[in-house]
Design a protein around this motif. Structure first.
Motif, short mmCIF file in Angstrom:
data_model
loop_
_atom_site.label_atom_id
_atom_site.label_comp_id
_atom_site.label_asym_id
_atom_site.label_seq_id
_atom_site.Cartn_x
_atom_site.Cartn_y
_atom_site.Cartn_z
N CYS A 52 17.96 -109.67 -24.95
CA CYS A 52 17.83 -108.45 -24.16
C CYS A 52 16.42 -108.40 -23.55
O CYS A 52 15.45 -108.75 -24.21
N ALA A 95 15.22 -105.53 -21.92
CA ALA A 95 14.84 -104.14 -21.64
C ALA A 95 13.47 -103.84 -22.23
O ALA A 95 13.02 -104.49 -23.17
N CYS A 121 12.14 -103.82 -26.01
CA CYS A 121 13.16 -104.41 -26.87
C CYS A 121 12.78 -105.87 -27.15
O CYS A 121 13.16 -106.77 -26.43
N CYS A 172 23.27 -105.33 -26.50
CA CYS A 172 22.06 -105.63 -27.29
C CYS A 172 22.19 -105.04 -28.70
O CYS A 172 22.45 -103.85 -28.85
N CYS A 175 18.76 -102.30 -28.95
CA CYS A 175 18.64 -101.05 -28.18
C CYS A 175 19.99 -100.55 -27.68
O CYS A 175 20.08 -99.45 -27.15
ZN LIG Z 1 17.77 -104.38 -26.09
#
Ligand SMILES: [Zn+2]
Lengths: 212, 123
Positions: free
Chosen positions: B12, B14, B17, B99, B102
């Motif tokens: 992931c 993001a 994260c 994910c 998150c």
């Molecule tokens: Zn994530």
């Protein structure tokens, strides 16, 4: 004619009709093919060894078809869904991702043996994107940092692009260096306004350069 | 056209994260098998790059139980063939990657995962 990256963001500019027009244009095809072969040459991969490559801004798969033909396994990403749809129709072999490279990659460290990018980086230089609050330097930093991590040590990334000024080249190379890359700019046909091509040649570690 | 070779490399991305963000969980995956040319050298060379447990887990989620729990010490042609199939011939056409940390959902439609983040998720 205005440069496309000044007209609209890529995912808007390359709508359904532009994506097909672009892909079916023989002149575009030939130029893209030439630049892809040149990028592969500059990538300087060990001969006759398989490799896993990243095609940044793969579009409709014009460069991907050449990677297929050369026997490489690859992953492509692009921000324009219409372009990716054309790539699917053309049945390229690579895995395709809808991705904004200015948001960075999530690939694990050392995933790829190399990366190429044909006519894409100039899009990152324009603030007008789908995320207007993100500045070009921020997006370039995120892009180069996560790309550097996604590549093996040693390896190379070869990114052909169309800068409009030396300041742009300066900005891009300085951010790439801060992200950990070595290397520099190669200009083909520097004295021809029409044929001039700029390649950003980035090295991770030594760049795997044992032949030159 | 997401294959497990690529899924095995993907964490992931993001904002914030950075731990427990791999492997992305496969959800409602629709799979299609497509033949790919076998290249023993490529598959062998790729072995050190793989997270074995994540690969075996993902393959089993997709109904393929051909890989052993532990990476075998003896890498023979038969094993490389199996690995080739899992890495390069199973295509995820629809579904999502989620994910584990998150919870961000990366939808897969028409074979293409959507990796775009919302403004507040951009690092
Ligand atoms: Zn994530």
């Amino acid at each position: 004619m205005s440069r496309p990256e000044l007209v609209a963001p890529p995912e808007i500019y390359y709508g359904d009709s532009e994506a097909r027009k672009y892909t079916n244009n023989t002149r575009v095809q030939n130029i893209q093919a030439d630049m892809t072969y040149r990028a592969l040459e500059l990538l300087n991969l060990p001969p006759d060894e398989p490799a896993f490559l990243l095609d940044i801004g793969c579009g409709s798969g014009l460069s991907g078809e050449i990677l297929d033909e050369q026997g490489y396994t690859w992953v492509g990403c692009d921000i324009a869904p219409s372009m990716l749809e054309v790539a699917l129709e053309r049945e390229v072999e690579g895995d395709l991702f809808l991705q904004d490279i200015g948001q960075g990659f999530g690939f694990r460290p050392g995933s790829f043996d190399g990366a190429i990018s044909i006519s894409v980086l100039q899009w990152l230089l324009n603030a007008e994107t789908s995320h207007p609050t993100s500045s070009p330097p921020h997006r370039l930093t995120r892009f180069f940092t996560t790309l550097h991590s996604a590549l093996r040590n040693p390896s190379r990334a070869i990114l052909q692009f169309y800068p409009t000024s030396d300041d742009q080249i300066q900005l891009i190379t300085s951010i790439a260096q801060k992200a950990g890359f070595g290397g520099g700019i190669v200009v083909d046909y520097p004295n021809s306004k029409k044929a001039r091509k700029v390649f950003l040649c980035l090295f991770v570690g030594s760049g795997g350069n044992n032949q030159q | 056209m997401v294959r497990l070779i690529t899924h095995n490399l993907l964490a992931c991305h993001a904002k914030g994260c950075t731990t427990n963000n791999f492997p992305l969980r496969l959800q409602d995956a629709a799979v299609e098998l497509r033949d790919a040319e076998f290249n023993a050298e490529f598959v062998r060379g790729f072995l050190p790059r793989l997270e074995w447990k994540a690969l075996v887990g993902a393959a089993r989620e997709l109904g393929d139980k051909s890989l052993p729990e532990e990476m075998p010490e003896m890498v023979d042609e038969e094993f490389l063939q199996k690995l080739h199939h899992v890495l390069l011939e199973i295509h995820i056409d629809e579904g999502a990657m989620v994910c584990p940390n998150c919870g961000h959902v990366y939808p897969i439609a028409n074979g293409i995962p959507n990796m775009l983040l919302a403004e507040h998720e951009i690092a």
